[in-house]
Design a protein around this motif. Sequence first.
Motif, PDB file in Angstrom:
ATOM      1  N   ALA A 267       0.692  -1.210   0.028  1.00  0.00           N
ATOM      2  CA  ALA A 267      -0.016   0.027   0.095  1.00  0.00           C
ATOM      3  C   ALA A 267       0.914   1.243  -0.043  1.00  0.00           C
ATOM      4  CB  ALA A 267      -1.010  -0.123   1.145  1.00  0.00           C
ATOM      5  N   THR A 268       1.966   1.217   0.977  1.00  0.00           N
ATOM      6  CA  THR A 268       2.676   2.310   0.942  1.00  0.00           C
ATOM      7  C   THR A 268       3.497   2.837  -0.360  1.00  0.00           C
ATOM      8  OG1 THR A 268       3.318   2.087   3.358  1.00  0.00           O
ATOM      9  CG2 THR A 268       4.796   3.403   1.964  1.00  0.00           C
ATOM     10  N   HIS A 269       3.935   1.432  -0.948  1.00  0.00           N
ATOM     11  CA  HIS A 269       4.814   1.386  -2.349  1.00  0.00           C
ATOM     12  C   HIS A 269       3.852   1.969  -3.298  1.00  0.00           C
ATOM     13  CE1 HIS A 269       7.430   0.279  -5.703  1.00  0.00           C
ATOM     14  NE2 HIS A 269       6.334  -0.297  -6.320  1.00  0.00           N
ATOM     15  N   GLN A 270       2.504   1.673  -3.216  1.00  0.00           N
ATOM     16  CA  GLN A 270       1.445   2.149  -4.252  1.00  0.00           C
ATOM     17  C   GLN A 270       1.196   3.688  -4.204  1.00  0.00           C
ATOM     18  OE1 GLN A 270      -0.224   1.588  -6.937  1.00  0.00           O
ATOM     19  NE2 GLN A 270      -1.871   3.427  -6.650  1.00  0.00           N
ATOM     20  N   LEU A 271       1.096   4.274  -3.027  1.00  0.00           N
ATOM     21  CA  LEU A 271       0.990   5.723  -2.695  1.00  0.00           C
ATOM     22  C   LEU A 271       2.524   6.386  -3.372  1.00  0.00           C
ATOM     23  CD1 LEU A 271      -0.828   5.745   0.693  1.00  0.00           C
ATOM     24  CD2 LEU A 271      -1.882   5.967  -1.791  1.00  0.00           C
ATOM     25  N   ALA A 272       3.494   5.792  -2.873  1.00  0.00           N
ATOM     26  CA  ALA A 272       4.850   6.498  -3.253  1.00  0.00           C
ATOM     27  C   ALA A 272       5.015   6.382  -4.801  1.00  0.00           C
ATOM     28  CB  ALA A 272       5.860   5.654  -2.751  1.00  0.00           C
ATOM     29  N   ALA A 273       4.524   5.039  -5.408  1.00  0.00           N
ATOM     30  CA  ALA A 273       4.809   5.192  -6.793  1.00  0.00           C
ATOM     31  C   ALA A 273       3.815   5.962  -7.638  1.00  0.00           C
ATOM     32  CB  ALA A 273       4.570   3.673  -7.239  1.00  0.00           C
ATOM     33  N   PRO A 333       5.388  14.680   5.434  1.00  0.00           N
ATOM     34  CA  PRO A 333       4.685  14.243   6.705  1.00  0.00           C
ATOM     35  C   PRO A 333       3.198  14.410   6.500  1.00  0.00           C
ATOM     36  CG  PRO A 333       6.457  16.028   6.727  1.00  0.00           C
ATOM     37  CD  PRO A 333       5.946  15.653   5.140  1.00  0.00           C
ATOM     38  N   ALA A 334       2.452  14.730   5.747  1.00  0.00           N
ATOM     39  CA  ALA A 334       1.136  15.033   5.810  1.00  0.00           C
ATOM     40  C   ALA A 334       0.260  14.415   4.645  1.00  0.00           C
ATOM     41  CB  ALA A 334       0.788  16.526   5.854  1.00  0.00           C
ATOM     42  N   VAL A 335       0.856  14.040   3.483  1.00  0.00           N
ATOM     43  CA  VAL A 335      -0.016  13.554   2.496  1.00  0.00           C
ATOM     44  C   VAL A 335      -0.541  12.319   2.559  1.00  0.00           C
ATOM     45  CG1 VAL A 335       2.081  12.433   1.183  1.00  0.00           C
ATOM     46  CG2 VAL A 335       0.254  13.438  -0.175  1.00  0.00           C
ATOM     47  N   GLY A 336      -0.034  11.305   3.513  1.00  0.00           N
ATOM     48  CA  GLY A 336      -0.420  10.040   3.545  1.00  0.00           C
ATOM     49  C   GLY A 336      -1.856   9.880   4.328  1.00  0.00           C
ATOM     50  N   LEU A 349       5.426   5.896   4.664  1.00  0.00           N
ATOM     51  CA  LEU A 349       5.552   6.606   3.460  1.00  0.00           C
ATOM     52  C   LEU A 349       6.360   8.028   3.713  1.00  0.00           C
ATOM     53  CD1 LEU A 349       4.076   7.120   0.752  1.00  0.00           C
ATOM     54  CD2 LEU A 349       2.270   8.527   1.950  1.00  0.00           C
ATOM     55  N   VAL A 350       6.673   8.489   4.731  1.00  0.00           N
ATOM     56  CA  VAL A 350       7.540   9.594   4.960  1.00  0.00           C
ATOM     57  C   VAL A 350       8.969   9.432   4.317  1.00  0.00           C
ATOM     58  CG1 VAL A 350       8.185  11.435   6.339  1.00  0.00           C
ATOM     59  CG2 VAL A 350       6.016  10.611   6.728  1.00  0.00           C
ATOM     60  N   PRO A 351       9.703   8.616   5.054  1.00  0.00           N
ATOM     61  CA  PRO A 351      11.113   8.141   4.614  1.00  0.00           C
ATOM     62  C   PRO A 351      11.100   7.712   2.999  1.00  0.00           C
ATOM     63  CG  PRO A 351      10.294   6.442   5.957  1.00  0.00           C
ATOM     64  CD  PRO A 351       9.328   7.373   6.163  1.00  0.00           C
ATOM     65  N   VAL A 352      10.265   7.091   2.648  1.00  0.00           N
ATOM     66  CA  VAL A 352      10.158   6.994   1.060  1.00  0.00           C
ATOM     67  C   VAL A 352      10.032   7.867   0.179  1.00  0.00           C
ATOM     68  CG1 VAL A 352       8.897   5.457  -0.631  1.00  0.00           C
ATOM     69  CG2 VAL A 352       9.288   4.467   1.780  1.00  0.00           C
ATOM     70  N   LEU A 353       9.201   8.959   0.714  1.00  0.00           N
ATOM     71  CA  LEU A 353       8.948  10.248  -0.132  1.00  0.00           C
ATOM     72  C   LEU A 353      10.197  11.009  -0.147  1.00  0.00           C
ATOM     73  CD1 LEU A 353       5.292  11.061   0.295  1.00  0.00           C
ATOM     74  CD2 LEU A 353       6.213   9.950  -1.671  1.00  0.00           C
ATOM     75  N   LEU A 354      10.846  10.969   1.018  1.00  0.00           N
ATOM     76  CA  LEU A 354      12.123  11.903   1.161  1.00  0.00           C
ATOM     77  C   LEU A 354      13.324  11.262   0.139  1.00  0.00           C
ATOM     78  CD1 LEU A 354      12.276  12.484   5.180  1.00  0.00           C
ATOM     79  CD2 LEU A 354      11.877  14.036   3.278  1.00  0.00           C
ATOM     80  N   VAL A 355      13.378  10.159   0.346  1.00  0.00           N
ATOM     81  CA  VAL A 355      14.365   9.306  -0.764  1.00  0.00           C
ATOM     82  C   VAL A 355      13.949   9.756  -2.233  1.00  0.00           C
ATOM     83  CG1 VAL A 355      15.161   7.554  -1.588  1.00  0.00           C
ATOM     84  CG2 VAL A 355      15.033   7.440   0.653  1.00  0.00           C
ATOM     85  N   ALA A 356      12.689   9.438  -2.546  1.00  0.00           N
ATOM     86  CA  ALA A 356      12.196   9.891  -3.876  1.00  0.00           C
ATOM     87  C   ALA A 356      12.402  11.547  -4.391  1.00  0.00           C
ATOM     88  CB  ALA A 356      10.666   9.680  -3.998  1.00  0.00           C
ATOM     89  N   ALA A 357      12.268  12.267  -3.155  1.00  0.00           N
ATOM     90  CA  ALA A 357      12.436  13.821  -3.349  1.00  0.00           C
ATOM     91  C   ALA A 357      13.970  14.143  -3.790  1.00  0.00           C
ATOM     92  CB  ALA A 357      12.360  14.443  -2.071  1.00  0.00           C
ATOM     93  N   GLY A 406      13.797  -3.622   3.342  1.00  0.00           N
ATOM     94  CA  GLY A 406      12.981  -2.615   3.420  1.00  0.00           C
ATOM     95  C   GLY A 406      12.697  -1.758   2.412  1.00  0.00           C
ATOM     96  N   LEU A 407      11.386  -1.227   2.519  1.00  0.00           N
ATOM     97  CA  LEU A 407      11.067  -0.381   1.231  1.00  0.00           C
ATOM     98  C   LEU A 407      11.839   0.744   0.927  1.00  0.00           C
ATOM     99  CD1 LEU A 407       8.616  -0.261  -0.603  1.00  0.00           C
ATOM    100  CD2 LEU A 407       7.528   0.988   0.980  1.00  0.00           C
ATOM    101  N   VAL A 408      12.598   1.435   1.956  1.00  0.00           N
ATOM    102  CA  VAL A 408      13.246   2.631   1.839  1.00  0.00           C
ATOM    103  C   VAL A 408      14.457   2.252   1.016  1.00  0.00           C
ATOM    104  CG1 VAL A 408      14.489   4.384   3.158  1.00  0.00           C
ATOM    105  CG2 VAL A 408      12.312   3.696   4.157  1.00  0.00           C
TER     106      VAL A 408
END
Length: 447
Positions: A267-273, A333-336, A349-357, A406-408
């Motif tokens: 679910a987290t990967h789907q949102l990040a993707a 921090p808030a989008v999830g 989702l927070v650390p995953v999105l930071l990596v994506a950023a 891990g996902l990160v």
Amino acid sequence: MAAPRDREIVRLAVPAFLALVAEPLFLLADAAIVGHLGVAQLAGLGIAATVLQTAIGLCVFLAYGTTAAVARSLGAGDLRAALAHGIDGIWLAVAVGGVVTVAGVLLAGRLTALFGADPEVTDPATTYLRIAFLGTVPLLVVLAATGALRGLQDTRTPLVVAVGANVLNVVLNLVLVYPAGLGIAGSALGSVLAQLAGAAVFVLVVARAARRHGAPLRPDLPGVRAAGRSGAPLVLRTLTLRAALIATTYAVVLGAHGPRQQAVDLATHQLAATLWAFTAFVLDAIAIAAQALTGRALGAGEVAETRALTTRMIRWGVVSGVVTGALLAAISPAVGRLFTGDAAVQELLVPVLLVAALGQPVAGVVFVLDGVLIGAGDGRYLARAGVLTLVAYLPVVLLCGWLSAGLVAIWASFCAVFMGARLVVLRHRARGDAWLVTGAAPRPQPA
């Protein structure tokens, strides 16, 4: 000359940016609506979206190849031939779409099962996917017609159609999922109906332009076959990109332990993707301008102008990547909370999105160079480069999954290895001269 070039880039990129932002909202709206049905449904949507985006993504040559051919003929001063290339692309979309629809509906269950997820995830994934594949022909027609209009240096019409179709998609999803009680099936059905409406408008616009300039509307088999042949290398290029994304999703499943962690990670990967796709489309707006302007300049024989445009667009890519990266980090921090009430998904989702950023500036340059070489018709090199990139990435991401890193860590490998390798091979090509081939795209003569 920088100011006139900037104006040209902005004229094409801004409407393309807004249209491309609207496109991933199809999936963002689906994710927001389906996410409130439950984590299993959201995870199922993630798998279904991966399969569907792969099938449609492999056909993106219908847009890219059409843009290059139309823009080259436009640059050479032959508007009738430019529109004829556009009509060829639309007929090819109908033919390819029919085949993909039948195969997708029949194989939906087997395709979702390939990811190895639990039945509580694969069942809603199969339901969504089987219905969503019914919209393949409209989706591919939209791709081809959009490519034709971009080649004609028109990115405003695709914007208007995209916004209208997206609004219709949200309304239909809300009605069909909840009041109608169709659940995840209603989300898929709403998207299909919205896609059908958008395709109808595109066909009307391109057909009217073709009639005005004397281009034939009936299928021209030599032209359709030529469009297919020219798009074949782009299919391989796209296949390598989609294979990398599928391998990333597979690594997520491989690295998870137990049904709960698997559902949370997926679910987290789907949102990040989905959010990555959103930012990718934003960055791709300049790549679309690159396709159209590069094709037109080379069609007109202007090699020096092509070089100057490329340099300018790379700078735009870097700046855009920095901006989108900063925005992605700011909202992490808030989008999830917009998509799910599950605290574990929100936290991961927070650390995953930071990596994506952090990967956004590299992505900005990669997308621009990809667009330049597509506009130049350099599909064969892009295919070879895609294979090299995939070979470099697969061992790394699969090892992350096998080691349960891990996902990160999986997302870090995607941004550093996959996007980094793409940057190297594309930058190498752009520095040479082999891709600077001038002249209009030839049209085969009927036998």
